[in-house]
Design an enzyme around this catalytic site. Structure first.
Site, PDB file in Angstrom:
ATOM      1  N   PRO A   2       0.794  -1.223   0.000  1.00 53.98           N
ATOM      2  CA  PRO A   2       0.000   0.000   0.000  1.00 53.98           C
ATOM      3  C   PRO A   2       0.832   1.281   0.000  1.00 53.98           C
ATOM      4  O   PRO A   2       1.896   1.346   0.612  1.00 53.98           O
ATOM      5  CB  PRO A   2      -0.841  -0.104   1.275  1.00 53.98           C
ATOM      6  N   ASN A   3       0.320   2.248  -0.714  1.00 52.81           N
ATOM      7  CA  ASN A   3       0.870   3.603  -0.828  1.00 52.81           C
ATOM      8  C   ASN A   3       2.139   3.700  -1.652  1.00 52.81           C
ATOM      9  O   ASN A   3       2.632   4.800  -1.901  1.00 52.81           O
ATOM     10  CB  ASN A   3       1.083   4.249   0.552  1.00 52.81           C
ATOM     11  N   ARG A   8       5.082  11.049  -2.352  1.00 54.60           N
ATOM     12  CA  ARG A   8       4.832  10.832  -0.936  1.00 54.60           C
ATOM     13  C   ARG A   8       6.130  10.916  -0.140  1.00 54.60           C
ATOM     14  O   ARG A   8       7.069  10.173  -0.390  1.00 54.60           O
ATOM     15  CB  ARG A   8       4.219   9.441  -0.768  1.00 54.60           C
ATOM     16  N   TYR A  53      11.237   8.592   1.226  1.00 55.26           N
ATOM     17  CA  TYR A  53      11.175   7.589   0.164  1.00 55.26           C
ATOM     18  C   TYR A  53      11.827   8.007  -1.145  1.00 55.26           C
ATOM     19  O   TYR A  53      11.871   7.230  -2.088  1.00 55.26           O
ATOM     20  CB  TYR A  53       9.711   7.211  -0.095  1.00 55.26           C
ATOM     21  N   ASN A  75       7.847  -5.694  -1.108  1.00 56.21           N
ATOM     22  CA  ASN A  75       7.861  -4.575  -0.167  1.00 56.21           C
ATOM     23  C   ASN A  75       6.433  -4.507   0.355  1.00 56.21           C
ATOM     24  O   ASN A  75       5.561  -3.928  -0.281  1.00 56.21           O
ATOM     25  CB  ASN A  75       8.259  -3.264  -0.849  1.00 56.21           C
ATOM     26  N   ALA A 115       3.103  -0.947   4.704  1.00 53.78           N
ATOM     27  CA  ALA A 115       2.423  -0.963   6.006  1.00 53.78           C
ATOM     28  C   ALA A 115       1.939  -2.358   6.402  1.00 53.78           C
ATOM     29  O   ALA A 115       1.802  -2.649   7.593  1.00 53.78           O
ATOM     30  CB  ALA A 115       1.247   0.011   5.993  1.00 53.78           C
ATOM     31  N   GLU A 145      12.352  -9.628   1.476  1.00 53.69           N
ATOM     32  CA  GLU A 145      11.569  -8.487   1.965  1.00 53.69           C
ATOM     33  C   GLU A 145      12.417  -7.227   1.769  1.00 53.69           C
ATOM     34  O   GLU A 145      13.569  -7.181   2.200  1.00 53.69           O
ATOM     35  CB  GLU A 145      11.263  -8.706   3.449  1.00 53.69           C
ATOM     36  N   HIS A 202      12.573  -2.880   1.998  1.00 55.20           N
ATOM     37  CA  HIS A 202      12.029  -1.609   2.496  1.00 55.20           C
ATOM     38  C   HIS A 202      12.935  -0.490   2.018  1.00 55.20           C
ATOM     39  O   HIS A 202      14.162  -0.585   2.156  1.00 55.20           O
ATOM     40  CB  HIS A 202      11.937  -1.596   4.022  1.00 55.20           C
ATOM     41  N   ARG A 250      13.140   4.294  12.436  1.00 54.98           N
ATOM     42  CA  ARG A 250      11.866   5.006  12.410  1.00 54.98           C
ATOM     43  C   ARG A 250      11.041   4.661  13.645  1.00 54.98           C
ATOM     44  O   ARG A 250      11.578   4.237  14.653  1.00 54.98           O
ATOM     45  CB  ARG A 250      11.131   4.661  11.111  1.00 54.98           C
TER      46      ARG A 250
END
Length: 147
Positions: A10-11, A18, A23, A75, A78, A99, A101, A108
């Site tokens: 998502p996103n 964004r 990012y 990825n 969320a 995975e 990111h 974070r």
């Protein structure tokens, strides 16, 4: 020929717009095009899929079981911290995955340090920006085909 599937959660469709300080400025289509070029140069096919919906990601993972996918790069965004469903789908298809990111999740918020995927992933790449995707594709190219 090896088949690599890249899944974006998502996103990530908003990359480039964004939170560019977190990012970066590269768009999702730019990432996908670069990954396709790297895969093709390595003699592989690369498909990509992005969704903001957990069910759609689960269904795409399940389809990978029969479509010749040899390796998955995901990825989960969320969903990293919330999706038992995507984790279970990845475990069920038993296709090796990395995975990825873009940001360093360990630098974070505390909740971002927990992943439902890391313990069943071949590896985790975090904090290297979009280069993390490229490194994951290079690793996938070195792995044997499932067939």
């Amino acid at each position: 020929m090896k088949n690599i599937l890249v899944l974006h959660g998502p996103n990530l469709n908003l990359l480039g717009q964004r939170e560019p300080d977190v990012y970066g400025h590269v768009t999702l289509s730019e990432i996908n095009e670069k990954l396709k070029k790297i895969a093709h140069a390595g003699g592989a096919n690369l498909q990509h899929f992005q969704s903001n919906a957990e069910a759609e990601l689960v269904e795409r993972v399940q389809r990978s079981r029969q479509d010749g996918t040899d390796f998955i790069i995901i990825n989960p965004a969320a969903f990293t911290h919330t999706s038992v469903a995507i984790r279970d789908a990845l475990a069920a298809v038993a296709i090796p995955f990395i995975e990825v990111h873009i940001s360093n999740v360990f630098a974070r918020e505390a909740f971002r340090k927990e992943s439902y995927f890391s313990d069943i992933a071949v590896g985790v790449i975090s904090g290297l920006g979009v280069t993390g995707y490229e490194l994951a594709v290079q690793y996938a190219l070195q792995q044997p085909d499932r067939s």
